[in-house]
Motif scaffolding. Structure first.
Motif, PDB file in Angstrom:
ATOM      1  N   ASP A 127       0.786  -1.141   0.048  1.00 49.40           N
ATOM      2  CA  ASP A 127      -0.036   0.138   0.122  1.00 49.40           C
ATOM      3  C   ASP A 127       0.966   1.249  -0.122  1.00 49.40           C
ATOM      4  OD1 ASP A 127      -2.428  -1.462   0.041  1.00 49.40           O
ATOM      5  OD2 ASP A 127      -2.315  -1.433   2.202  1.00 49.40           O
ATOM      6  N   VAL A 128       2.073   1.019   0.123  1.00 47.28           N
ATOM      7  CA  VAL A 128       2.968   2.201   0.481  1.00 47.28           C
ATOM      8  C   VAL A 128       4.256   2.163  -0.318  1.00 47.28           C
ATOM      9  CG1 VAL A 128       1.911   3.115   2.598  1.00 47.28           C
ATOM     10  CG2 VAL A 128       3.851   1.518   2.488  1.00 47.28           C
ATOM     11  N   ILE A 129       5.006   3.240  -0.415  1.00 48.20           N
ATOM     12  CA  ILE A 129       6.423   3.392  -1.143  1.00 48.20           C
ATOM     13  C   ILE A 129       7.404   3.568   0.180  1.00 48.20           C
ATOM     14  CG2 ILE A 129       8.146   4.550  -2.538  1.00 48.20           C
ATOM     15  CD1 ILE A 129       5.824   3.150  -4.353  1.00 48.20           C
ATOM     16  N   PHE A 130       8.181   2.599   0.188  1.00 50.05           N
ATOM     17  CA  PHE A 130       9.259   2.915   1.632  1.00 50.05           C
ATOM     18  C   PHE A 130      10.253   3.968   1.235  1.00 50.05           C
ATOM     19  CE2 PHE A 130       6.921  -1.177   2.339  1.00 50.05           C
ATOM     20  CZ  PHE A 130       6.716  -0.944   3.551  1.00 50.05           C
ATOM     21  N   ILE A 131      10.815   4.496   2.029  1.00 51.11           N
ATOM     22  CA  ILE A 131      11.992   5.519   2.098  1.00 51.11           C
ATOM     23  C   ILE A 131      12.744   4.994   3.115  1.00 51.11           C
ATOM     24  CG2 ILE A 131      12.759   7.797   2.072  1.00 51.11           C
ATOM     25  CD1 ILE A 131      10.030   8.828   1.064  1.00 51.11           C
ATOM     26  N   THR A 132      13.771   4.678   2.775  1.00 50.13           N
ATOM     27  CA  THR A 132      14.982   4.069   3.872  1.00 50.13           C
ATOM     28  C   THR A 132      16.150   5.034   3.528  1.00 50.13           C
ATOM     29  OG1 THR A 132      16.310   2.598   2.481  1.00 50.13           O
ATOM     30  CG2 THR A 132      13.991   1.694   3.210  1.00 50.13           C
ATOM     31  N   GLU A 133      17.124   4.949   4.649  1.00 48.52           N
ATOM     32  CA  GLU A 133      18.333   5.804   4.669  1.00 48.52           C
ATOM     33  C   GLU A 133      19.344   5.311   3.563  1.00 48.52           C
ATOM     34  OE1 GLU A 133      18.898   2.358   7.721  1.00 48.52           O
ATOM     35  OE2 GLU A 133      17.473   3.536   6.771  1.00 48.52           O
ATOM     36  N   LYS A 134      19.113   4.293   2.776  1.00 49.62           N
ATOM     37  CA  LYS A 134      19.864   3.800   1.660  1.00 49.62           C
ATOM     38  C   LYS A 134      19.422   4.412   0.183  1.00 49.62           C
ATOM     39  CE  LYS A 134      21.091  -0.223   4.107  1.00 49.62           C
ATOM     40  NZ  LYS A 134      21.152  -1.783   4.168  1.00 49.62           N
ATOM     41  N   LEU A 135      18.265   5.014   0.196  1.00 52.56           N
ATOM     42  CA  LEU A 135      17.906   5.512  -1.059  1.00 52.56           C
ATOM     43  C   LEU A 135      18.430   6.889  -1.386  1.00 52.56           C
ATOM     44  CD1 LEU A 135      14.105   4.687  -0.744  1.00 52.56           C
ATOM     45  CD2 LEU A 135      15.899   3.198  -1.931  1.00 52.56           C
ATOM     46  N   THR A 136      18.534   6.906  -2.789  1.00 52.43           N
ATOM     47  CA  THR A 136      19.138   8.158  -3.162  1.00 52.43           C
ATOM     48  C   THR A 136      18.499   8.801  -4.435  1.00 52.43           C
ATOM     49  OG1 THR A 136      20.741   7.273  -4.817  1.00 52.43           O
ATOM     50  CG2 THR A 136      21.786   7.784  -2.693  1.00 52.43           C
ATOM     51  N   SER A 137      17.277   7.914  -4.834  1.00 54.92           N
ATOM     52  CA  SER A 137      16.429   8.533  -5.822  1.00 54.92           C
ATOM     53  C   SER A 137      15.068   7.863  -5.933  1.00 54.92           C
ATOM     54  CB  SER A 137      17.088   8.183  -7.161  1.00 54.92           C
ATOM     55  OG  SER A 137      17.218   6.775  -7.525  1.00 54.92           O
ATOM     56  N   LEU A 138      14.137   8.478  -6.523  1.00 55.79           N
ATOM     57  CA  LEU A 138      12.932   8.041  -6.403  1.00 55.79           C
ATOM     58  C   LEU A 138      12.835   6.679  -7.225  1.00 55.79           C
ATOM     59  CD1 LEU A 138       9.931   8.492  -5.446  1.00 55.79           C
ATOM     60  CD2 LEU A 138       9.391   9.821  -7.626  1.00 55.79           C
ATOM     61  N   GLN A 139      13.668   6.525  -8.224  1.00 55.10           N
ATOM     62  CA  GLN A 139      13.742   5.332  -8.958  1.00 55.10           C
ATOM     63  C   GLN A 139      13.941   4.146  -7.977  1.00 55.10           C
ATOM     64  OE1 GLN A 139      16.556   5.282 -12.350  1.00 55.10           O
ATOM     65  NE2 GLN A 139      15.689   3.136 -12.822  1.00 55.10           N
ATOM     66  N   GLU A 140      14.869   4.290  -7.026  1.00 58.64           N
ATOM     67  CA  GLU A 140      15.347   3.445  -6.351  1.00 58.64           C
ATOM     68  C   GLU A 140      14.197   2.975  -5.452  1.00 58.64           C
ATOM     69  OE1 GLU A 140      18.939   4.456  -4.175  1.00 58.64           O
ATOM     70  OE2 GLU A 140      20.208   4.479  -5.935  1.00 58.64           O
ATOM     71  N   ALA A 141      13.366   3.978  -4.857  1.00 54.84           N
ATOM     72  CA  ALA A 141      12.389   3.751  -4.009  1.00 54.84           C
ATOM     73  C   ALA A 141      11.322   2.778  -4.476  1.00 54.84           C
ATOM     74  CB  ALA A 141      11.667   4.987  -3.752  1.00 54.84           C
ATOM     75  N   PHE A 142      10.912   3.083  -5.977  1.00 58.49           N
ATOM     76  CA  PHE A 142      10.108   2.056  -6.559  1.00 58.49           C
ATOM     77  C   PHE A 142      10.809   0.743  -6.847  1.00 58.49           C
ATOM     78  CE2 PHE A 142       8.078   6.223  -7.903  1.00 58.49           C
ATOM     79  CZ  PHE A 142       6.807   6.093  -7.425  1.00 58.49           C
ATOM     80  N   GLN A 143      12.044   0.595  -6.884  1.00 59.40           N
ATOM     81  CA  GLN A 143      12.540  -0.535  -7.301  1.00 59.40           C
ATOM     82  C   GLN A 143      12.685  -1.286  -5.907  1.00 59.40           C
ATOM     83  OE1 GLN A 143      13.898  -1.788 -10.163  1.00 59.40           O
ATOM     84  NE2 GLN A 143      13.894  -3.605  -8.605  1.00 59.40           N
ATOM     85  N   LEU A 144      12.790  -0.786  -4.671  1.00 57.81           N
ATOM     86  CA  LEU A 144      12.597  -1.311  -3.590  1.00 57.81           C
ATOM     87  C   LEU A 144      11.228  -2.051  -3.350  1.00 57.81           C
ATOM     88  CD1 LEU A 144      13.409  -2.003  -0.502  1.00 57.81           C
ATOM     89  CD2 LEU A 144      12.975   0.393   0.206  1.00 57.81           C
ATOM     90  N   HIS A 145      10.309  -1.048  -3.530  1.00 54.18           N
ATOM     91  CA  HIS A 145       8.865  -1.459  -3.626  1.00 54.18           C
ATOM     92  C   HIS A 145       8.539  -2.811  -4.542  1.00 54.18           C
ATOM     93  CE1 HIS A 145       4.675  -1.147  -3.055  1.00 54.18           C
ATOM     94  NE2 HIS A 145       4.468  -0.981  -4.507  1.00 54.18           N
TER      95      HIS A 145
END
Length: 248
Positions: free
Chosen positions: A223-241
């Motif tokens: 249900d959510v997009i996660f933001i962690t300390e290791k992300l540097t771009s929104l693309q990485e956030a979507f990849q984590l998702h």
């Protein structure tokens, strides 16, 4: 395979699926039934799993919720990194929900100098937003003193009157099986409601929140997009998702 390595592999499999079978461990780790039995017994003694018939399941314990003051001194650098990245996602004319919590609070020093509006249930958040002269709304309701958050039925009713382009939420625990959780049902209800009112919801979580479960469910992990300390771009956030959904 050394004992410590077997234990790491067992715990990794537990984190991925929640339950492991002894027969699968014997095959995957190429060891005897007696060895696996001893490993599971030791890990249970260490409080890392619970043995069940034919295997083991992940062990969950609901710790007492830390106070706001206790949270402010935990993982400070990671929270600042998360807050800075999350603030960079705000765009012109956004209407955002900023959840009460020490990680979302770290967004405020990095908020962009553009036109946008904030709704929050955080007392400290509202004060800092006022100091920065950012147009803001503080929902009314019951003040939870331990977390400086506004919660309760009246705040939920008010929250349902708003729509958000983005919601930025805090969390106490994240688990593939049980989703996103927190200690207080009233706070969980506020987070869940804001999520439903938002076009996009971001969950801000440092590494200490992963593979934990708390009392009250907020939402499923998809249900959510996660933001962690290791992300540097929104693309990485979507990849984590995407990675999380595949693991589930």
């Amino acid at each position: 395979m050394l004992t410590d390595e077997r234990h790491r592999q067992i715990l990794k499999k537990l984190n991925e699926s929640g339950v492991v079978k002894s027969l699968d461990l014997i095959s995957d780790l190429n060891c005897s039934e007696s060895t696996i039995r001893r490993d599971l017994a030791q890990l249970e003694e260490d409080g890392l799993l619970t043995r069940i018939h034919g295997g083991a399941k992940k062990h969950y314990s609901f710790d007492k919720e830390p106070t706001y003051q206790e949270k402010t001194i935990k993982n400070v650098q990671h929270k600042a990194s998360i807050g800075k990245f999350a603030a960079s996602l705000i765009e012109e004319n956004d209407v955002i929900y900023l959840d009460a919590g020490t990680t979302t609070l770290e967004m405020i020093p990095y908020l962009p100098d553009i036109s946008f509006t904030v709704v929050t249930n955080g007392i400290v958040h509202a004060s800092m937003l006022t100091n920065k002269q950012i147009p803001s709304y503080l929902v009314g309701g019951k003040l939870k003193h331990s977390t400086n958050a506004i919660v309760g039925s009246s705040s939920l009713r008010q929250l349902k009157e708003y729509q958000f382009t983005k919601a930025f939420l805090g969390v106490n625990g994240i688990d593939l099986r049980y989703g996103c959780t927190t200690a207080d049902p009233e706070e969980a209800a506020m987070k869940s409601s804001a999520l439903q009112q938002a076009s996009t919801a971001y969950m801000l979580a440092d590494e200490s929140k992963w593979n934990n479960v708390n009392f009250a469910k907020i939402c499923n992990i998809n249900d959510v997009i996660f933001i962690t300390e290791k992300l540097t771009s929104l693309q990485e956030a979507f990849q984590l998702h995407t990675n999380i959904l595949e693991a589930k």
